[in-house]
Design an enzyme around this catalytic site. Structure first.
Site, mmCIF file in Angstrom:
data_model
loop_
_atom_site.group_PDB
_atom_site.id
_atom_site.type_symbol
_atom_site.label_atom_id
_atom_site.label_comp_id
_atom_site.label_asym_id
_atom_site.label_seq_id
_atom_site.Cartn_x
_atom_site.Cartn_y
_atom_site.Cartn_z
ATOM 1 N N ASP A 181 27.749 58.201 -114.878
ATOM 2 C CA ASP A 181 27.497 58.019 -116.380
ATOM 3 C C ASP A 181 28.693 56.935 -116.647
ATOM 4 O OD1 ASP A 181 27.216 58.400 -119.189
ATOM 5 O OD2 ASP A 181 26.653 60.403 -118.568
ATOM 6 N N HIS A 232 22.095 66.709 -122.240
ATOM 7 C CA HIS A 232 23.415 67.526 -122.501
ATOM 8 C C HIS A 232 23.804 67.427 -124.141
ATOM 9 C CE1 HIS A 232 24.518 63.454 -122.118
ATOM 10 N NE2 HIS A 232 25.601 63.683 -122.896
ATOM 11 N N ASP A 233 23.011 66.494 -124.917
ATOM 12 C CA ASP A 233 23.012 66.006 -126.270
ATOM 13 C C ASP A 233 22.128 66.927 -127.278
ATOM 14 O OD1 ASP A 233 25.516 64.621 -125.997
ATOM 15 O OD2 ASP A 233 24.032 62.864 -125.869
ATOM 16 N N GLU A 252 21.238 54.069 -122.475
ATOM 17 C CA GLU A 252 21.005 55.321 -123.457
ATOM 18 C C GLU A 252 21.139 54.704 -124.898
ATOM 19 O OE1 GLU A 252 24.279 57.103 -125.380
ATOM 20 O OE2 GLU A 252 22.909 58.937 -125.376
ATOM 21 N N ASP A 278 26.154 54.655 -121.301
ATOM 22 C CA ASP A 278 26.399 55.521 -122.527
ATOM 23 C C ASP A 278 26.800 54.722 -123.765
ATOM 24 O OD1 ASP A 278 27.231 58.404 -123.637
ATOM 25 O OD2 ASP A 278 29.007 57.060 -124.018
HETATM 26 C C1 GLC Z 1 26.372 59.642 -125.774
HETATM 27 C C2 GLC Z 1 26.723 60.971 -125.077
HETATM 28 C C3 GLC Z 1 27.114 61.903 -125.833
HETATM 29 C C4 GLC Z 1 28.365 61.435 -126.304
HETATM 30 C C5 GLC Z 1 28.658 60.332 -126.956
HETATM 31 C C6 GLC Z 1 29.773 59.636 -127.274
HETATM 32 O O1 GLC Z 1 25.587 59.891 -126.575
HETATM 33 O O2 GLC Z 1 25.317 61.312 -124.333
HETATM 34 O O3 GLC Z 1 27.253 63.391 -125.041
HETATM 35 O O4 GLC Z 1 29.184 62.507 -127.222
HETATM 36 O O5 GLC Z 1 27.516 59.288 -126.509
HETATM 37 O O6 GLC Z 1 30.236 59.069 -126.072
#
Ligand code: GLC
Length: 586
Positions: free
Chosen positions: A134, A357-358, A290, A236
């Site tokens: 990541d 994980h979100d 992402e 990310d």
């Molecule tokens: C992305 C991650 C998430 C995080 C956010 C801020 O969306 O997947 O888990 O909280 O970024 O970094």
């Protein structure tokens, strides 16, 4: 002699013309048979996402760690996956579980040391598993040295690594924040009498990508990890990196499409191209974006190979269905996938995923966790992820059919998003009970509970007290139990991976065509390669559902079926609740 040549000349010209035309035609036919999309390892890979905090604890402190992951690599290998995406493992005070990084070149103490990391990478590679890291560079932690310096004085050399608004200019133009208790992205900092920007929590100040010095720091960090031999980066929240620093007022209704007003800032693609030139082009690594705008064409811009930016678009439309898919409607859902697939038919590449994980657990959101449907719906969703065109991203625990934990009390939650929204509702005198009910369906912690290895205490995840409660259903949803059951979701996942791997031209690259688009219960599509064609039937409903085979379809061998048999009467097929079946077409 000359006369003879003169006589034959028209004939020569004619046959030359004929062979020229033949050649053009042959070339065209050849072109038609050649697929537009070229083969790449990262297109064919099944990527298994490991949430390190929850995977396996090796030292009894209740938190998963790198040594824990190393101890389970044979399990990961046994699944048949090709790559692992690890959520952030860098040094972090854990306001957002590692998405707030305080040192990009260090490993989080909870997770181990750099020595553990080097061993992890070596052990993965020796098993033929690639590692995707990541990369969290839209923001850092407020405990990063850069931020500590930046906030210390207005003239500090690191000041411009972040976005500031001095108080003498009055209040900054409102910016909404994902995790702030007041939904306010500007936080006042008395040290320098200025506000700083944080799209996520207050402990996640946004980095200033408009500053070339900051960009070069990030490229150095990327090189550091690429030189270690990692195989890719998942970028990310990167669509938010570039900002319109004139901070125009947000229009009314901006919150309905945050990405439109917050994403794709004015220089975003310029920066990605620069990153590609400076780093990515120098290594054989893959990149996943992402979030990728809010339309298929915007997503394509990130990954169109001619643009030399990133590789795989990870857009959110496929998971942005509200509480669950039954409420959203399958017709609308199918239309999203079909729209994206058509835009990506000739170039670019997508990811296919239903959870991470979100998200809550995929069984809860897209299937049904009732005892009679959980296993079938888990297998049906696995069939979907692994039979669509795009790189499959599969979240750890979904192979077991793990479910939402549905905490009853805010004190059980860990996630900064859930906790801060709760506080905000409470502060405004809102309905916190309704909010907790909603969290049972939507909270990210549902997908973050410890991995269920066996029937021992804490599901074999830890000998200590787990950082987040273990789901009590671990007694029957766990690896050991499922390995022994040939009909388990786990064994089905492995079978489905092998099916995809043994038929890459069909399953990975084959043309996708939606069938019976108005069917409200069944997602049906065909996949076609140069040589073969298959039909995928997925019943997303808890009732028996019907589909009529299109004219000219003649069924051949069944490749996989989660609930045998397939009931067929003429061209009329009736599918059991959550039945999934892939059949060859003759
Ligand atoms: C992305 C991650 C998430 C995080 C956010 C801020 O969306 O997947 O888990 O909280 O970024 O970094």
């Amino acid at each position: 002699m000359f006369n003879k040549i003169k006589q034959l000349l028209p004939f020569f010209c004619y046959s030359f013309l004929l062979s020229f035309l033949f050649c053009i035609n042959a070339c065209n036919t050849k072109k038609e048979n050649t697929k537009a999309i070229k083969n790449d390892w990262w297109k064919e890979a099944v990527v298994y996402q490991i949430y390190p905090r929850s995977f396996k604890d090796s030292d009894g402190d209740g938190v998963g760690d790198l040594k824990g992951i190393i101890s389970k690599l044979d399990y990961v290998k046994s699944l048949g996956v090709d790559a692992v995406w690890l959520n952030p493992i860098y040094a972090s005070p854990n306001d957002d579980n590692g998405y707030d990084i305080s040192n990009y070149r260090e490993i989080m103490k909870d997770f181990g040391t750099m020595k553990d990391f080097d061993l992890l990478l070596k052990e993965m590679h020796s098993r033929g598993i690639k590692l995707i890291m990541d990369l969290v560079v839209n923001h850092s932690s407020d405990e990063h040295e850069w931020f500590k310096q930046a906030r210390s004085s207005r003239t500090n050399p690191y000041r411009n690594y972040y976005h500031w608004w001095p108080v003498e200019k009055g209040k900054p133009p409102y910016r909404w924040s994902f995790f702030d208790v007041n939904s306010d992205a500007w936080k006042f900092d008395s040290l320098t009498n200025s506000y700083y920007l944080h799209y996520f929590s207050r402990k996640q100040p946004d980095l200033n990508w408009e500053n070339p010095k900051l960009r070069n720091e990030v490229y150095d960090i990327m090189k550091y990890w690429a030189d270690k031999g990692i195989d890719g980066f998942r970028m990310d929240a990167f669509q938010f990196a570039s900002k319109d620093t004139t901070w125009p007022e947000l229009p009314k209704g901006y919150e309905k499409n945050v990405i439109k007003y917050y994403g794709l800032g004015p220089h975003l693609h310029e920066y990605i191209k620069e990153m590609n030139k400076e780093v990515l082009s120098k290594y054989d690594i893959m990149t996943v974006a992402e979030g990728a705008g809010s339309s298929p064409n915007e997503a394509l811009d990130f990954v169109d190979p001619q643009r030399k930016e990133l590789n795989i678009a990870y857009h959110f439309e496929g998971v942005d269905v509200g509480k669950n898919i039954s409420e959203f409607g399958l017709e609308k859902y199918k239309a999203i996938y079909s729209r994206y697939d058509s835009v990506f038919a000739e170039k670019g590449w997508l990811s296919i995923f239903l959870a991470n994980h979100d998200q809550p657990r995929m069984v809860n959101k897209f299937g049904n966790d009732a005892p009679e449907f959980r296993e079938a719906s888990s297998k049906m969703l696995t069939t979907f992820i692994l039979s669509m065109r795009g790189t499959a991203f599969y979240y750890n625990g979904d192979e077991l059919g793990m479910t939402n934990i549905k905490f009853n009390s805010i004190t059980d939650y860990n996630d900064v998003a859930t906790k801060n929204k709760y506080l905000e509702i409470q502060n405004k005198g809102g309905d916190t009970t309704a909010y907790i009910e909603l969290q049972k369906l939507t909270s990210r912690d549902n997908g973050r509970t410890p991995f269920q290895w066996d029937t021992a205490a804490n599901a074999g995840f830890t000998t200590g007290t787990p950082w987040l409660k273990v789901n009590s259903n671990y007694k029957y949803i766990n690896v050991v139990t499922e390995i022994d059951d040939k009909n388990s979701p786990l064994n089905y996942f492995k079978q489905m991976i092998q099916l995809r791997k043994n038929n890459k031209e069909l399953f990975v690259y084959g043309k996708y065509e939606l069938i019976d688009k108005a069917n409200p219960n069944v997602f049906a599509y065909s996949r076609t390669s140069a040589k073969e064609k298959i039909l995928v039937l997925l019943n997303f409903n808890k009732e028996i559902s019907r589909i009529v085979l299109p004219k000219g379809y003649s069924l051949g061998d069944e490749l996989i079926n989660n609930l045998q048999p397939l009931k067929l009467q003429g061209s009329d097929i009736s599918l059991q609740p959550f039945q999934a079946c892939i059949i060859k077409l003759k």
